[in-house]
Design a protein around this motif. Structure first.
Motif, PDB file in Angstrom:
ATOM      1  N   ASP A   1       5.038  33.317 -52.828  1.00  0.00           N
ATOM      2  CA  ASP A   1       6.532  33.219 -50.504  1.00  0.00           C
ATOM      3  C   ASP A   1       6.581  34.756 -50.736  1.00  0.00           C
ATOM      4  N   HIS A   2       6.336  35.205 -51.503  1.00  0.00           N
ATOM      5  CA  HIS A   2       6.470  36.570 -50.491  1.00  0.00           C
ATOM      6  C   HIS A   2       4.985  37.195 -50.324  1.00  0.00           C
ATOM      7  N   ASN A   3       4.301  36.875 -51.512  1.00  0.00           N
ATOM      8  CA  ASN A   3       3.020  37.478 -50.578  1.00  0.00           C
ATOM      9  C   ASN A   3       2.523  36.050 -49.295  1.00  0.00           C
ATOM     10  N   LYS A   4       3.127  35.156 -49.267  1.00  0.00           N
ATOM     11  CA  LYS A   4       2.640  34.161 -47.787  1.00  0.00           C
ATOM     12  C   LYS A   4       3.426  35.349 -47.081  1.00  0.00           C
ATOM     13  N   ASN A   5       3.784  35.493 -47.173  1.00  0.00           N
ATOM     14  CA  ASN A   5       5.349  36.186 -45.780  1.00  0.00           C
ATOM     15  C   ASN A   5       4.523  37.715 -45.507  1.00  0.00           C
ATOM     16  N   SER A   6       3.957  38.703 -46.696  1.00  0.00           N
ATOM     17  CA  SER A   6       3.585  39.306 -46.411  1.00  0.00           C
ATOM     18  C   SER A   6       2.475  40.331 -46.728  1.00  0.00           C
ATOM     19  N   VAL A   7       2.165  39.292 -46.835  1.00  0.00           N
ATOM     20  CA  VAL A   7       0.421  40.106 -47.713  1.00  0.00           C
ATOM     21  C   VAL A   7      -0.665  39.392 -46.274  1.00  0.00           C
ATOM     22  N   PRO A   8      -1.104  40.027 -45.154  1.00  0.00           N
ATOM     23  CA  PRO A   8      -2.098  39.920 -43.888  1.00  0.00           C
ATOM     24  C   PRO A   8      -2.593  38.640 -44.224  1.00  0.00           C
ATOM     25  N   ALA A   9      -4.071  39.285 -45.389  1.00  0.00           N
ATOM     26  CA  ALA A   9      -4.813  37.761 -45.706  1.00  0.00           C
ATOM     27  C   ALA A   9      -4.245  36.499 -45.927  1.00  0.00           C
ATOM     28  N   CYS A  10      -2.912  36.818 -46.118  1.00  0.00           N
ATOM     29  CA  CYS A  10      -2.329  35.720 -47.068  1.00  0.00           C
ATOM     30  C   CYS A  10      -1.908  34.391 -45.854  1.00  0.00           C
ATOM     31  N   LYS A  11      -1.259  34.896 -45.026  1.00  0.00           N
ATOM     32  CA  LYS A  11       0.099  34.733 -43.944  1.00  0.00           C
ATOM     33  C   LYS A  11      -1.164  32.838 -43.465  1.00  0.00           C
ATOM     34  N   PRO A  12      -0.804  31.737 -42.494  1.00  0.00           N
ATOM     35  CA  PRO A  12      -1.550  31.153 -42.285  1.00  0.00           C
ATOM     36  C   PRO A  12      -1.840  31.025 -40.833  1.00  0.00           C
ATOM     37  N   GLN A  13      -3.621  30.723 -40.828  1.00  0.00           N
ATOM     38  CA  GLN A  13      -3.863  30.964 -39.213  1.00  0.00           C
ATOM     39  C   GLN A  13      -2.907  30.334 -38.157  1.00  0.00           C
TER      40      GLN A  13
ATOM     41  N   ALA B   1     -12.566  45.718 -58.483  1.00  0.00           N
ATOM     42  CA  ALA B   1     -12.245  45.060 -56.836  1.00  0.00           C
ATOM     43  C   ALA B   1     -11.364  45.149 -56.434  1.00  0.00           C
ATOM     44  N   LYS B   2      -9.971  45.425 -57.043  1.00  0.00           N
ATOM     45  CA  LYS B   2      -8.159  45.713 -56.316  1.00  0.00           C
ATOM     46  C   LYS B   2      -8.629  44.078 -55.558  1.00  0.00           C
ATOM     47  N   PRO B   3      -9.238  42.483 -55.850  1.00  0.00           N
ATOM     48  CA  PRO B   3      -7.801  41.656 -55.275  1.00  0.00           C
ATOM     49  C   PRO B   3      -6.734  41.889 -55.225  1.00  0.00           C
ATOM     50  N   VAL B   4      -6.369  40.890 -53.613  1.00  0.00           N
ATOM     51  CA  VAL B   4      -4.602  40.142 -53.391  1.00  0.00           C
ATOM     52  C   VAL B   4      -4.681  39.077 -53.778  1.00  0.00           C
ATOM     53  N   PHE B   5      -4.243  38.467 -54.403  1.00  0.00           N
ATOM     54  CA  PHE B   5      -3.811  36.739 -54.731  1.00  0.00           C
ATOM     55  C   PHE B   5      -2.531  36.174 -53.782  1.00  0.00           C
ATOM     56  N   CYS B   6      -2.887  35.346 -53.165  1.00  0.00           N
ATOM     57  CA  CYS B   6      -1.799  34.280 -52.722  1.00  0.00           C
ATOM     58  C   CYS B   6      -0.565  33.892 -53.191  1.00  0.00           C
ATOM     59  N   GLU B   7      -1.004  33.208 -54.296  1.00  0.00           N
ATOM     60  CA  GLU B   7      -0.785  32.162 -54.882  1.00  0.00           C
ATOM     61  C   GLU B   7      -0.320  32.888 -56.812  1.00  0.00           C
ATOM     62  N   ALA B   8       0.512  32.092 -57.379  1.00  0.00           N
ATOM     63  CA  ALA B   8       0.964  32.658 -58.039  1.00  0.00           C
ATOM     64  C   ALA B   8      -0.081  32.673 -59.633  1.00  0.00           C
ATOM     65  N   PHE B   9      -0.826  32.896 -60.149  1.00  0.00           N
ATOM     66  CA  PHE B   9      -1.572  32.410 -61.659  1.00  0.00           C
ATOM     67  C   PHE B   9      -1.422  32.337 -62.864  1.00  0.00           C
ATOM     68  N   ARG B  10      -1.585  31.497 -63.556  1.00  0.00           N
ATOM     69  CA  ARG B  10      -1.321  31.241 -65.310  1.00  0.00           C
ATOM     70  C   ARG B  10      -3.277  31.494 -66.114  1.00  0.00           C
ATOM     71  N   LEU B  11      -3.535  32.154 -66.307  1.00  0.00           N
ATOM     72  CA  LEU B  11      -4.391  32.393 -67.090  1.00  0.00           C
ATOM     73  C   LEU B  11      -4.044  32.156 -69.060  1.00  0.00           C
ATOM     74  N   GLU B  12      -5.231  31.464 -69.333  1.00  0.00           N
ATOM     75  CA  GLU B  12      -5.079  31.900 -71.245  1.00  0.00           C
ATOM     76  C   GLU B  12      -6.468  33.013 -71.548  1.00  0.00           C
ATOM     77  N   GLY B  13      -6.700  33.209 -72.569  1.00  0.00           N
ATOM     78  CA  GLY B  13      -7.632  34.112 -73.191  1.00  0.00           C
ATOM     79  C   GLY B  13      -7.182  33.445 -75.057  1.00  0.00           C
ATOM     80  N   HIS B  14      -8.525  32.691 -75.467  1.00  0.00           N
ATOM     81  CA  HIS B  14      -8.505  33.157 -76.487  1.00  0.00           C
ATOM     82  C   HIS B  14      -9.611  33.672 -77.855  1.00  0.00           C
ATOM     83  N   TYR B  15      -9.048  34.251 -78.363  1.00  0.00           N
ATOM     84  CA  TYR B  15     -10.116  34.994 -79.470  1.00  0.00           C
ATOM     85  C   TYR B  15      -8.802  34.661 -80.775  1.00  0.00           C
ATOM     86  N   GLU B  16     -10.572  34.811 -81.878  1.00  0.00           N
ATOM     87  CA  GLU B  16      -9.924  35.189 -83.033  1.00  0.00           C
ATOM     88  C   GLU B  16      -9.492  36.106 -84.049  1.00  0.00           C
TER      89      GLU B  16
END
Length: 217
Positions: free
Chosen positions: A200-212, A69-84
């Motif tokens: 901050d970089h994404n919000k200023n440079s990615v068109p979909a992330c700029k405030p309307q 899908a090649k998504p573009v995220f405006c924010e920075a995220f942290r995710l966790e994966g758990h396994y044994e």
């Protein structure tokens, strides 16, 4: 609803099966704790058991969905994966947004629970010897918290002022920078500073992330 809107924004307004699949990774996950270790409950299997965890959840389907899908995220995220592990040890892998829009591994943690104190001490000694250079470099931590031993590896972006010591340890520390966040190497701003810069970089440079721009009428 917030998770779906986030996925829709990341996929530039698309509304399809990929949007739903991506949204599921950004729904706060129910968590339970056992022996001080986070374990994630499958919200798809039990949606009524909802509770908010401090981190989001991912599995092996996320990189496949990212590639498709090649998504573009405006924010920075942290995710966790758990396994044994194959030997039955609970393990956590944490990934974090990089400036290229992809997720990179930022830390790995494994617990070795055992009922025997002698066995724990022996295991602690073996792990300390096996990962001595990583511990010296500051990218690994080994702690014995009865009744378990905890081993954790971290990307240098999480560590400020580390990497000193022997040449072997210093080389190992420097080599781990190749795993991501290269533009922050040597700036010693820490993970939170890097994530804010990325967002901050994404919000200023990615068109979909700029405030309307809202009209006054």
């Amino acid at each position: 609803m917030q998770a779906y809107k986030l996925a829709e924004q990341a996929l530039v307004g698309k509304r399809n099966a990929d949007t739903v699949a991506l949204a599921m990774y950004f729904v706060p996950q129910p968590v339970s704790r056992k022996d001080g270790f986070r374990r994630t409950v499958n919200i798809k299997a039990n949606p009524m058991g909802f509770a908010t965890g401090s981190n989001l959840n991912f599995d092996l389907g996320l990189p496949k969905l990212m590639a498709k899908a090649k998504p573009v995220f405006c924010e920075a995220f942290r995710l966790e994966g758990h396994y044994e592990s194959k030997s039955g040890y609970p393990t956590t892998v944490s990934v974090q947004s990089d400036s290229d829009g992809d997720f990179k591994v930022v830390s790995m943690q494994r617990l070795f629970p055992n009922v025997s104190q002698d066995s724990l001490q022996q295991l602690h000694g073996e792990l300390a010897q096996q990962y001595a250079s990583a511990i010296k470099a500051g990218i690994a931590k080994l702690e014995m918290k009865t009744p378990r031993v905890e081993l954790r590896f971290m990307h240098p972006i999480m560590i400020q002022g580390a990497g000193a010591g022997s040449d072997e340890a210093s080389k190992l520390f420097q080599a781990h920078w190749q795993q991501g966040w290269m533009e922050f190497k040597g700036k010693n701003i820490g993970l939170l500073g890097a994530m804010k810069t990325v967002a901050d970089h994404n919000k200023n440079s990615v068109p979909a992330c700029k405030p309307q721009v809202l009209t006054l009428n």
